[in-house]
Write a protein that holds these residues in place. Structure first.
Motif, PDB file in Angstrom:
ATOM      1  N   LEU A 205       0.802  -1.222   0.000  1.00 16.83           N
ATOM      2  CA  LEU A 205       0.000   0.000   0.000  1.00 16.83           C
ATOM      3  C   LEU A 205       0.836   1.273   0.000  1.00 16.83           C
ATOM      4  CD1 LEU A 205      -2.674  -1.106   2.640  1.00 16.83           C
ATOM      5  CD2 LEU A 205      -2.833  -1.212   0.154  1.00 16.83           C
ATOM      6  N   ASN A 206       2.143   1.145  -0.139  1.00 14.25           N
ATOM      7  CA  ASN A 206       3.002   2.333  -0.097  1.00 14.25           C
ATOM      8  C   ASN A 206       4.025   2.249  -1.215  1.00 14.25           C
ATOM      9  OD1 ASN A 206       4.464   4.586   0.543  1.00 14.25           O
ATOM     10  ND2 ASN A 206       5.280   3.799   2.480  1.00 14.25           N
ATOM     11  N   GLY A 207       3.899   3.155  -2.170  1.00 17.66           N
ATOM     12  CA  GLY A 207       4.840   3.164  -3.287  1.00 17.66           C
ATOM     13  C   GLY A 207       6.223   3.664  -2.910  1.00 17.66           C
ATOM     14  N   GLY A 208       6.317   4.475  -1.852  1.00 20.88           N
ATOM     15  CA  GLY A 208       7.616   4.983  -1.415  1.00 20.88           C
ATOM     16  C   GLY A 208       8.155   6.059  -2.341  1.00 20.88           C
ATOM     17  N   ARG A 209       9.427   6.349  -2.170  1.00 17.65           N
ATOM     18  CA  ARG A 209      10.125   7.360  -2.978  1.00 17.65           C
ATOM     19  C   ARG A 209      11.250   6.682  -3.753  1.00 17.65           C
ATOM     20  NH1 ARG A 209       8.976  12.582  -1.473  1.00 17.65           N
ATOM     21  NH2 ARG A 209      10.921  13.325  -2.391  1.00 17.65           N
ATOM     22  N   ILE A 210      11.503   7.159  -4.946  1.00 19.05           N
ATOM     23  CA  ILE A 210      12.530   6.563  -5.804  1.00 19.05           C
ATOM     24  C   ILE A 210      13.906   6.781  -5.178  1.00 19.05           C
ATOM     25  CG2 ILE A 210      13.583   6.559  -8.084  1.00 19.05           C
ATOM     26  CD1 ILE A 210      10.732   5.473  -7.963  1.00 19.05           C
ATOM     27  N   LYS A 211      14.639   5.694  -5.002  1.00 15.75           N
ATOM     28  CA  LYS A 211      15.971   5.803  -4.386  1.00 15.75           C
ATOM     29  C   LYS A 211      17.096   5.477  -5.365  1.00 15.75           C
ATOM     30  CE  LYS A 211      16.123   1.084  -2.481  1.00 15.75           C
ATOM     31  NZ  LYS A 211      16.361   0.279  -1.266  1.00 15.75           N
ATOM     32  N   ARG A 212      16.808   4.687  -6.396  1.00 10.64           N
ATOM     33  CA  ARG A 212      17.866   4.381  -7.359  1.00 10.64           C
ATOM     34  C   ARG A 212      17.261   4.051  -8.716  1.00 10.64           C
ATOM     35  NH1 ARG A 212      18.337  -0.649  -4.391  1.00 10.64           N
ATOM     36  NH2 ARG A 212      19.994   0.299  -3.169  1.00 10.64           N
ATOM     37  N   ILE A 213      18.057   4.263  -9.759  1.00  6.59           N
ATOM     38  CA  ILE A 213      17.668   3.934 -11.129  1.00  6.59           C
ATOM     39  C   ILE A 213      18.798   3.115 -11.748  1.00  6.59           C
ATOM     40  CG2 ILE A 213      17.132   4.831 -13.431  1.00  6.59           C
ATOM     41  CD1 ILE A 213      15.939   7.296 -12.107  1.00  6.59           C
ATOM     42  N   ARG A 214      18.425   1.992 -12.321  1.00  5.44           N
ATOM     43  CA  ARG A 214      19.391   1.142 -13.011  1.00  5.44           C
ATOM     44  C   ARG A 214      18.895   0.873 -14.434  1.00  5.44           C
ATOM     45  NH1 ARG A 214      21.864   2.723  -9.456  1.00  5.44           N
ATOM     46  NH2 ARG A 214      23.006   1.599  -7.819  1.00  5.44           N
ATOM     47  N   GLY A 215      19.815   0.598 -15.308  1.00  3.96           N
ATOM     48  CA  GLY A 215      19.420   0.329 -16.691  1.00  3.96           C
ATOM     49  C   GLY A 215      20.516  -0.386 -17.439  1.00  3.96           C
ATOM     50  N   ILE A 216      20.187  -0.797 -18.636  1.00  2.87           N
ATOM     51  CA  ILE A 216      21.167  -1.427 -19.515  1.00  2.87           C
ATOM     52  C   ILE A 216      20.911  -0.964 -20.941  1.00  2.87           C
ATOM     53  CG2 ILE A 216      19.744  -3.525 -19.690  1.00  2.87           C
ATOM     54  CD1 ILE A 216      22.464  -5.041 -20.000  1.00  2.87           C
ATOM     55  N   ALA A 217      21.957  -0.430 -21.546  1.00  2.00           N
ATOM     56  CA  ALA A 217      21.923  -0.052 -22.955  1.00  2.00           C
ATOM     57  C   ALA A 217      22.607  -1.160 -23.745  1.00  2.00           C
ATOM     58  CB  ALA A 217      22.634   1.283 -23.166  1.00  2.00           C
ATOM     59  N   TYR A 218      21.959  -1.623 -24.778  1.00  2.00           N
ATOM     60  CA  TYR A 218      22.492  -2.756 -25.541  1.00  2.00           C
ATOM     61  C   TYR A 218      22.489  -2.428 -27.030  1.00  2.00           C
ATOM     62  CZ  TYR A 218      17.434  -3.524 -25.880  1.00  2.00           C
ATOM     63  OH  TYR A 218      16.086  -3.352 -26.072  1.00  2.00           O
ATOM     64  N   CYS A 219      23.441  -2.986 -27.723  1.00  2.00           N
ATOM     65  CA  CYS A 219      23.486  -2.844 -29.174  1.00  2.00           C
ATOM     66  C   CYS A 219      24.034  -4.137 -29.773  1.00  2.00           C
ATOM     67  CB  CYS A 219      24.319  -1.642 -29.603  1.00  2.00           C
ATOM     68  SG  CYS A 219      26.064  -1.714 -29.146  1.00  2.00           S
ATOM     69  N   THR A 220      23.498  -4.528 -30.907  1.00  2.00           N
ATOM     70  CA  THR A 220      23.931  -5.738 -31.605  1.00  2.00           C
ATOM     71  C   THR A 220      24.255  -5.386 -33.055  1.00  2.00           C
ATOM     72  OG1 THR A 220      21.618  -6.271 -32.129  1.00  2.00           O
ATOM     73  CG2 THR A 220      22.551  -7.278 -30.168  1.00  2.00           C
ATOM     74  N   GLY A 221      25.492  -5.626 -33.421  1.00  4.40           N
ATOM     75  CA  GLY A 221      25.895  -5.414 -34.807  1.00  4.40           C
ATOM     76  C   GLY A 221      26.082  -3.970 -35.202  1.00  4.40           C
ATOM     77  N   VAL A 222      26.087  -3.040 -34.238  1.00  4.16           N
ATOM     78  CA  VAL A 222      26.300  -1.619 -34.529  1.00  4.16           C
ATOM     79  C   VAL A 222      27.386  -1.097 -33.587  1.00  4.16           C
ATOM     80  CG1 VAL A 222      23.947  -1.228 -35.385  1.00  4.16           C
ATOM     81  CG2 VAL A 222      24.434  -0.967 -32.951  1.00  4.16           C
ATOM     82  N   PRO A 223      27.974   0.067 -33.893  1.00  6.45           N
ATOM     83  CA  PRO A 223      29.062   0.572 -33.039  1.00  6.45           C
ATOM     84  C   PRO A 223      28.639   0.791 -31.599  1.00  6.45           C
ATOM     85  CG  PRO A 223      29.021   1.734 -35.138  1.00  6.45           C
ATOM     86  CD  PRO A 223      27.792   0.889 -35.102  1.00  6.45           C
ATOM     87  N   THR A 269      24.045 -14.735 -43.160  1.00  3.79           N
ATOM     88  CA  THR A 269      23.592 -13.349 -43.161  1.00  3.79           C
ATOM     89  C   THR A 269      23.366 -12.874 -41.729  1.00  3.79           C
ATOM     90  OG1 THR A 269      21.292 -14.078 -43.363  1.00  3.79           O
ATOM     91  CG2 THR A 269      22.486 -13.602 -45.392  1.00  3.79           C
ATOM     92  N   LYS A 270      23.637 -11.588 -41.515  1.00  3.26           N
ATOM     93  CA  LYS A 270      23.424 -10.995 -40.203  1.00  3.26           C
ATOM     94  C   LYS A 270      21.953 -10.641 -40.023  1.00  3.26           C
ATOM     95  CE  LYS A 270      27.986  -8.943 -39.434  1.00  3.26           C
ATOM     96  NZ  LYS A 270      28.726  -7.677 -39.162  1.00  3.26           N
ATOM     97  N   THR A 271      21.479 -10.748 -38.793  1.00  2.20           N
ATOM     98  CA  THR A 271      20.107 -10.376 -38.468  1.00  2.20           C
ATOM     99  C   THR A 271      20.076  -9.818 -37.055  1.00  2.20           C
ATOM    100  OG1 THR A 271      17.818 -11.138 -38.387  1.00  2.20           O
ATOM    101  CG2 THR A 271      19.493 -12.645 -37.548  1.00  2.20           C
ATOM    102  N   GLY A 272      18.929  -9.271 -36.664  1.00  2.00           N
ATOM    103  CA  GLY A 272      18.792  -8.753 -35.303  1.00  2.00           C
ATOM    104  C   GLY A 272      19.668  -7.568 -35.009  1.00  2.00           C
ATOM    105  N   ILE A 273      19.922  -6.695 -36.003  1.00  2.24           N
ATOM    106  CA  ILE A 273      20.805  -5.543 -35.820  1.00  2.24           C
ATOM    107  C   ILE A 273      20.008  -4.371 -35.244  1.00  2.24           C
ATOM    108  CG2 ILE A 273      22.289  -3.895 -37.025  1.00  2.24           C
ATOM    109  CD1 ILE A 273      22.868  -6.080 -39.058  1.00  2.24           C
ATOM    110  N   GLY A 274      20.588  -3.688 -34.275  1.00  6.62           N
ATOM    111  CA  GLY A 274      19.925  -2.522 -33.697  1.00  6.62           C
ATOM    112  C   GLY A 274      20.440  -2.220 -32.301  1.00  6.62           C
ATOM    113  N   PHE A 275      19.757  -1.316 -31.609  1.00  9.30           N
ATOM    114  CA  PHE A 275      20.156  -0.943 -30.252  1.00  9.30           C
ATOM    115  C   PHE A 275      18.912  -0.534 -29.475  1.00  9.30           C
ATOM    116  CE2 PHE A 275      20.832   2.526 -33.242  1.00  9.30           C
ATOM    117  CZ  PHE A 275      20.101   3.564 -32.702  1.00  9.30           C
TER     118      PHE A 275
END
Length: 402
Positions: A205-223, A269-275
């Motif tokens: 019943l309590n959402g609280g306050r945001i204390k941290r943010i985590r993430g992951i940036a990923y790319c396949t087949g691109v710089p 052939t390459k596939t699944g290219i993007g970020f």
């Protein structure tokens, strides 16, 4: 001799296809779905991802029967017992290998989220390896979240129900949507080894306050610079609001597909290219809010725009309020209904509970005999409501009560 088999619950259209099959399997109620894309002139009936989901359910259950009409526009599904990766059920070395065809345009999370709901009620631990040319680990234009969001924002929710041991999601090979949004050739393994008789009753019943943010940036087949540009753009928006912000970077080569033509069988052939970018914000009470963006298959969107879009999407998820986000509600509410016969309560934002997907979820749960939801205004936040769900005590029929 009378036929004592229960009458199937009737549904129409392909909407909420995965959740309806999941509820049917959890409750043991047969269903009949008709009018599945009947007006489509090019591809009427079941889509490739829906057929693949049916094959997956058949693999993790024992005794399920599936009847599909000649045109594919009508389906009758009679569920069996959820056996998981039990010996003799199609598992090899304790692992079920599920191959997804190249024509699939849905992300692997389309299969993972229903499978995670079934796994705690399995007779034995569940281990499924998703492979094949159609596995997409990133988010998709169809609205599926990435496998990273399942790992960081959905699987941790099970700990609130007393389900936390030996649960792991391994992304063995990353992939983005291929040409025309189909295929990716990634590889993901889900290990779910914690089975229970009943989930614990939830009171959140309590959402609280945001204390941290985590993430992951990923790319396949691109710089790899695409990741750095997304991270810089996202941090530029989030850093003033949450100092504890850290976004990892994952760079991988693009998956390869071998040609089916004998004359060019040596060509790959390459596939699944993007970020893409996946982020999750954690509050002081352990509530999770997520955001997901991915580059379109046609390209043309700079990484900076995606980073800013993901940051704004995360802030909107937090601003919606409540202790459960829209992505998490489709997991939390069914688990509350499957728990022991007690009243669980969770505080949810009005914008979340009024979403068309959540309204349809509540309607379908009532059709399967699960309890209806009770609502009352939250005392501390006028933009939120407290949802009460009475557990039906269905639980895990495959496990003996000790």
């Amino acid at each position: 001799m009378s036929n004592n088999s229960p009458v199937p619950i009737r549904f129409t259209s392909q909407k909420a296809f995965a959740s309806r099959l999941t509820f049917a399997t959890l409750t043991g109620r047969p269903i009949r779905i008709s009018q599945i894309r009947p007006s489509s002139s090019t591809s009427p009936g079941l889509a490739p991802h829906e057929v693949s989901l049916l094959r997956l359910l058949e693999a993790v259950t024992n005794g399920s029967t599936i009847e599909i009409s000649y045109t594919g526009t009508m389906l009758v599904y009679r569920p069996g017992l959820i056996t998981g990766s039990a010996p003799g059920s199609g598992a090899s070395g304790g692992v079920i290998r599920h191959e997804i065809a190249a024509a699939c345009n849905r992300g692997v999370s389309y299969f993972l989220i229903p499978l995670c709901l079934l796994a705690p009620f399995s007779k034995t631990p569940m281990s499924v390896l998703f492979t094949g040319p159609g596995v997409i680990t990133s988010a998709t234009p169809a609205g599926d979240v990435s496998a990273d969001t399942v790992r960081t924002a959905i699987l941790p929710l099970y700990a609130k129900f007393g389900i936390s041991n030996n649960i792991e999601l391994r992304i063995l090979r990353r992939s983005n949507p291929g040409s025309r949004g189909k295929g990716g050739a990634g590889e993901v393994q889900l290990v779910f080894g914690h089975q229970v008789r009943f989930p614990k009753t939830l009171h959140l019943l309590n959402g609280g306050r945001i204390k941290r943010i985590r993430g992951i940036a990923y790319c396949t087949g691109v710089p790899a610079s695409n990741n750095a540009r997304m991270i810089e753009a996202a941090r530029g928006i989030l850093n003033p609001m949450a100092a504890d912000t850290y976004i990892f970077s994952d760079v991988s080569s693009a998956p390869h597909l071998s040609s089916k033509d004998r004359a060019s069988s040596h060509v790959r052939t390459k596939t699944g290219i993007g970020f893409g970018l996946s982020m999750v914000a954690e509050s002081s009470t352990g509530c999770l809010y997520s955001a997901d963006v991915v580059s379109p298959p046609t390209g043309g969107v700079p990484p900076e725009d995606l980073g800013q879009q993901c940051a704004h999407q995360l802030l909107e998820s937090v601003a919606a309020g409540g202790a459960v986000s829209l992505v998490a509600a489709a997991t939390v509410l069914p688990l509350m209904a499957m728990s022991s016969e007690d009243v669980g309560r969770v505080q949810i934002g009005k914008d979340v509970i009024s979403n068309e997907q959540i309204i349809g979820l509540g309607r379908d749960m009532k059709a399967f005999g699960l309890s209806a939801w009770g609502f009352r205004e939250a005392t501390d936040q006028k933009s939120e409501v407290v949802v009460s769900v009475v557990g039906r005590g269905v639980g895990n029929v495959g496990r003996k009560i000790t």
